[in-house]
Design a protein around this motif. Structure first.
Motif, PDB file in Angstrom:
ATOM      1  N   ALA A  71      58.246  25.661  34.890  1.00 14.47           N
ATOM      2  CA  ALA A  71      57.456  24.661  35.626  1.00 14.47           C
ATOM      3  C   ALA A  71      57.847  24.619  37.096  1.00 14.47           C
ATOM      4  O   ALA A  71      58.069  23.555  37.683  1.00 14.47           O
ATOM      5  CB  ALA A  71      57.643  23.289  34.987  1.00 14.47           C
ATOM      6  N   ASN A  72      57.914  25.805  37.715  1.00 13.02           N
ATOM      7  CA  ASN A  72      58.274  25.880  39.128  1.00 13.02           C
ATOM      8  C   ASN A  72      57.462  26.923  39.875  1.00 13.02           C
ATOM      9  O   ASN A  72      57.841  27.352  40.967  1.00 13.02           O
ATOM     10  CB  ASN A  72      59.766  26.192  39.270  1.00 13.02           C
ATOM     11  N   PHE A  97      54.006  21.035  39.776  1.00 11.43           N
ATOM     12  CA  PHE A  97      53.473  22.211  39.089  1.00 11.43           C
ATOM     13  C   PHE A  97      52.322  21.821  38.168  1.00 11.43           C
ATOM     14  O   PHE A  97      51.266  22.476  38.152  1.00 11.43           O
ATOM     15  CB  PHE A  97      54.605  22.867  38.285  1.00 11.43           C
ATOM     16  N   SER A  98      52.504  20.759  37.402  1.00 11.62           N
ATOM     17  CA  SER A  98      51.476  20.311  36.459  1.00 11.62           C
ATOM     18  C   SER A  98      50.221  19.878  37.198  1.00 11.62           C
ATOM     19  O   SER A  98      49.090  20.181  36.767  1.00 11.62           O
ATOM     20  CB  SER A  98      52.007  19.162  35.600  1.00 11.62           C
ATOM     21  N   GLU A 131      52.083  11.349  31.260  1.00 11.35           N
ATOM     22  CA  GLU A 131      51.781  11.387  32.699  1.00 11.35           C
ATOM     23  C   GLU A 131      51.335  12.771  33.157  1.00 11.35           C
ATOM     24  O   GLU A 131      50.299  12.910  33.818  1.00 11.35           O
ATOM     25  CB  GLU A 131      53.022  10.965  33.488  1.00 11.35           C
ATOM     26  N   ILE A 132      52.096  13.812  32.811  1.00 15.36           N
ATOM     27  CA  ILE A 132      51.731  15.163  33.263  1.00 15.36           C
ATOM     28  C   ILE A 132      50.596  15.728  32.421  1.00 15.36           C
ATOM     29  O   ILE A 132      49.896  16.652  32.855  1.00 15.36           O
ATOM     30  CB  ILE A 132      52.942  16.115  33.254  1.00 15.36           C
ATOM     31  N   LYS A 160      44.917  25.633  31.832  1.00 15.41           N
ATOM     32  CA  LYS A 160      45.368  24.820  30.702  1.00 15.41           C
ATOM     33  C   LYS A 160      46.874  25.033  30.501  1.00 15.41           C
ATOM     34  O   LYS A 160      47.393  26.127  30.747  1.00 15.41           O
ATOM     35  CB  LYS A 160      44.604  25.168  29.427  1.00 15.41           C
ATOM     36  N   VAL A 161      47.541  23.990  30.030  1.00 13.34           N
ATOM     37  CA  VAL A 161      48.983  24.061  29.786  1.00 13.34           C
ATOM     38  C   VAL A 161      49.283  23.593  28.367  1.00 13.34           C
ATOM     39  O   VAL A 161      48.815  22.538  27.939  1.00 13.34           O
ATOM     40  CB  VAL A 161      49.768  23.198  30.796  1.00 13.34           C
ATOM     41  N   HIS A 162      50.056  24.409  27.643  1.00 15.21           N
ATOM     42  CA  HIS A 162      50.627  23.980  26.372  1.00 15.21           C
ATOM     43  C   HIS A 162      52.081  23.630  26.667  1.00 15.21           C
ATOM     44  O   HIS A 162      52.886  24.516  26.988  1.00 15.21           O
ATOM     45  CB  HIS A 162      50.541  25.092  25.323  1.00 15.21           C
TER      46      HIS A 162
END
Length: 473
Positions: A283-284, A328-329, A364-365, A338-340
């Motif tokens: 996440a960077n 990042f999010s 939140e994210i 999309k993020v898992h």
């Protein structure tokens, strides 16, 4: 020798495949490709790869196949080792002349204990075992094979010198032709990937030092060794041209985005090939790199957030703060990636308050989907060493990573937070994340896009509620 590479049957629905980062029966029935077995299978001419759990094969059916071979190499893990050992014993009773060996993180970190657990195990391969397996299949004398531990005629155990880490990753043949030859792509399902998908590695090792992560601390190492960009794109092109049913390619490197320029170069090549793809990421990742990847076919990132508490992230040497992860999010949401998100409860420093904090952080994210795991002190990891040193394991230091049904069990027990509380927090986490009006509407809206997605999400919903009921029981 006529060689079988085997993922043996164990618990029903148990994803212990040689590509799975933690082995358990999951919330939604899913299987990862057995990539770590496919790789040596690609090196041994005439061999076969059999994934019994994914194929739904029984013990008897698997034994019927295995007894036809001279050499059977079984991938095992800490949770599946007892059942894998029983399989080896059944096989030896059927045909005592079969040579049976094991590979995987469990035997890599405890070769002596693994060999002495049963006389049915003739050898185990340590370190990266691809070429070790090939040399065994070629019939080379055991004493000449690096990275091998084996049983002597008098019952003793011999440990040969370590095999040097593989530097030129392009030496390895593609795994995708083995997938096509021996596996059924429709059997491999993940709730957050398009179906059917294919997963491959573009490198091994991870420079991160996360104390809980299995593969870098046991087999792959902490140096990220990569295939050339040309080599990766050539395999992707092979998949596109020879496996037309595949809707998505997942790059399963521990952290595909560690080398940003390389990730961007591969992305541009993937864009030209016109494929849809996903990968593991920390996440960077900078917005500029995210945009290059999104513009060239990236659909989803699998991201290990782990915790919403910065001190816990420091405790486990995650190397990313929550403020970076928040930015990042936000960038992913802005770009439509999309993020898992994966989270772990029960890491060192966890309290009732930090669990609540992490749940609120996840909301939140707002990843598209999440996976909540229990902290698992796998042998060979720093977390396991800490657990032993600090008395976080009850019952005479016995590690119970899965239940009698194959579901993940809560192994760590702290003076201020019991393993029962940690176990129950998983259900609370899922409910508070998914049972929100905004998230429910997000899922419904996705289902309305197509009948195929409607059927898939309904089936997943049924499996998820069964998972919750089983936990309550």
């Amino acid at each position: 020798m006529k060689t079988l590479f085997l993922q043996a049957p164990s618990f029903d629905g148990f994803d212990g495949g040689a590509g799975s980062r933690y082995q358990t029966k999951r919330e939604i029935r899913s299987f990862w490709y057995p990539t770590w077995l496919a790789q040596p299978a690609a090196l041994v001419e005439g061999s076969r790869l059999l994934d019994a759990p994914a194929d739904g094969l029984s013990l008897e059916a698997s034994l019927d196949i295995a007894q036809q071979y001279d050499l059977v190499i079984i991938h095992t893990s800490s949770p599946s080792f007892p059942s894998d050992t029983r399989f080896a014993e059944h096989l030896k009773r059927r045909r005592s002349t079969i040579l049976v060996g094991m590979v995987g993180a469990k035997v890599a970190v405890d070769p002596h204990g693994s060999l002495t657990a049963s006389e049915a195990i003739d050898f185990v391969c340590r370190e990266e075992f691809d070429f070790t397996c090939r040399e065994i299949a070629q019939g080379l004398p055991f004493e000449s094979i690096l990275g091998l531990s084996y049983r002597l005629p008098d019952g003793g155990v011999m440990h040969n010198e370590a095999r040097p880490i593989l530097e030129d990753m392009d030496e390895l043949p593609f795994v995708s032709p083995i997938y096509k030859r021996d596996l059924k792509s429709e059997n491999y399902f993940s709730g957050y990937l398009k179906h059917p998908y294919v997963s491959i590695y573009t490198g091994r090792g991870c420079k991160s030092r996360c104390t809980f992560c299995l593969w870098p601390q046991t087999v792959g190492g902490h140096r990220y060794r990569t295939r050339s960009v040309e080599n990766v794109l050539e395999e992707v092109k092979w998949i596109r041209d020879n496996m037309p049913e595949v809707k998505e390619i997942m790059f399963d490197d521990d952290t595909f985005t560690d080398f940003k320029p390389r990730a961007e170069e591969i992305a541009r090549g993937l864009g030209k090939l016109g494929v849809t793809w996903s990968c593991n990421a920390k996440a960077n990742v900078a917005y500029s790199t995210l945009k290059v990847m999104k513009d060239n076919g990236l659909r989803l990132l699998l991201v290990g957030y782990e915790s919403g508490d910065d001190q816990i992230l420091v405790n486990v040497k995650k190397g990313v703060r929550t403020d970076f992860a928040r930015q990042f999010s936000a960038d992913c949401h802005k770009l439509g990636i999309k993020v898992h998100g994966t989270f772990i409860v029960g890491l060192p420093g966890e309290t009732r308050e930090t669990i609540k904090q992490t749940i609120e952080y996840a909301k939140e994210i707002n990843p598209h989907t999440i996976q909540v795991s229990l902290a698992a002190p796998y042998p060979g990891t720093t977390l396991h060493k800490q657990a032993l040193e600090n008395g976080w394991l009850k019952e005479s230091k016995v590690i119970t990573l899965v239940s009698s049904t194959g579901a993940q069990a809560s192994a760590l027990d702290y003076p201020h937070l019991s393993r029962e509380e940690i176990y129950q927090s998983v259900e609370e986490f899922y409910k508070r994340f998914y049972f929100r009006p905004t998230k429910i509407w997000e899922i419904v809206r996705e289902m309305l896009v197509s009948w195929e997605m409607m059927k898939r999400r309904l089936q997943e919903g049924v499996e998820f509620f069964r998972f919750l009921r089983a936990r309550e029981g």
